[in-house]
Design a protein around this motif. Structure first.
Motif, PDB file in Angstrom:
ATOM      1  N   ALA A  12       3.579   2.430   0.419  1.00 15.44           N
ATOM      2  CA  ALA A  12       2.220   2.917   0.672  1.00 15.44           C
ATOM      3  C   ALA A  12       1.590   3.562  -0.556  1.00 15.44           C
ATOM      4  O   ALA A  12       0.372   3.530  -0.713  1.00 15.44           O
ATOM      5  N   ASN A  13       2.394   4.119  -1.457  1.00 13.06           N
ATOM      6  CA  ASN A  13       1.817   4.766  -2.634  1.00 13.06           C
ATOM      7  C   ASN A  13       1.404   3.765  -3.718  1.00 13.06           C
ATOM      8  O   ASN A  13       0.891   4.155  -4.752  1.00 13.06           O
ATOM      9  N   THR A  14       1.604   2.459  -3.491  1.00 11.93           N
ATOM     10  CA  THR A  14       1.110   1.399  -4.364  1.00 11.93           C
ATOM     11  C   THR A  14      -0.113   0.785  -3.691  1.00 11.93           C
ATOM     12  O   THR A  14       0.002   0.172  -2.636  1.00 11.93           O
ATOM     13  N   ARG A  64       3.378   3.328   5.982  1.00 11.96           N
ATOM     14  CA  ARG A  64       4.637   3.390   5.245  1.00 11.96           C
ATOM     15  C   ARG A  64       4.722   2.302   4.187  1.00 11.96           C
ATOM     16  O   ARG A  64       5.208   2.519   3.084  1.00 11.96           O
ATOM     17  N   ARG A  65       4.237   1.090   4.555  1.00  9.42           N
ATOM     18  CA  ARG A  65       4.276  -0.022   3.614  1.00  9.42           C
ATOM     19  C   ARG A  65       3.271  -1.081   4.030  1.00  9.42           C
ATOM     20  O   ARG A  65       2.760  -1.038   5.155  1.00  9.42           O
TER      21      ARG A  65
END
Length: 75
Positions: A12-14, A64-65
């Motif tokens: 998720a941070n990408t 999350r993704r």
């Protein structure tokens, strides 16, 4: 009809490179479609629903993704 090829999962941070629709998985394990876009000056994940003829949007939290198409849908 063949299913489209998808990328692997990204954390998720990408952030996605392009605005568009992606399959996301939330922290509770639910998989759904969400749009990555700038709306009202806010960039993030969004879902849309039409209720009584009115288009509503809401921010999707707890991603999350995510993953997307491995190549353009028309190519």
């Amino acid at each position: 009809m063949r299913k489209p090829r998808l990328t692997g999962w990204f954390p998720a941070n990408t952030a996605p490179v392009r605005d568009g629709w992606y399959e996301v998985q939330t922290e509770d394990g639910e998989q759904q479609m969400a749009q990555w876009a700038v709306l009202g000056g806010d960039r993030g994940w969004w879902q849309f629903r039409r209720v009584f003829g009115i288009d509503l949007r809401r921010s999707v939290r707890g991603i999350r993704r995510w993953r997307g198409l491995a190549r353009p849908a028309n190519g």
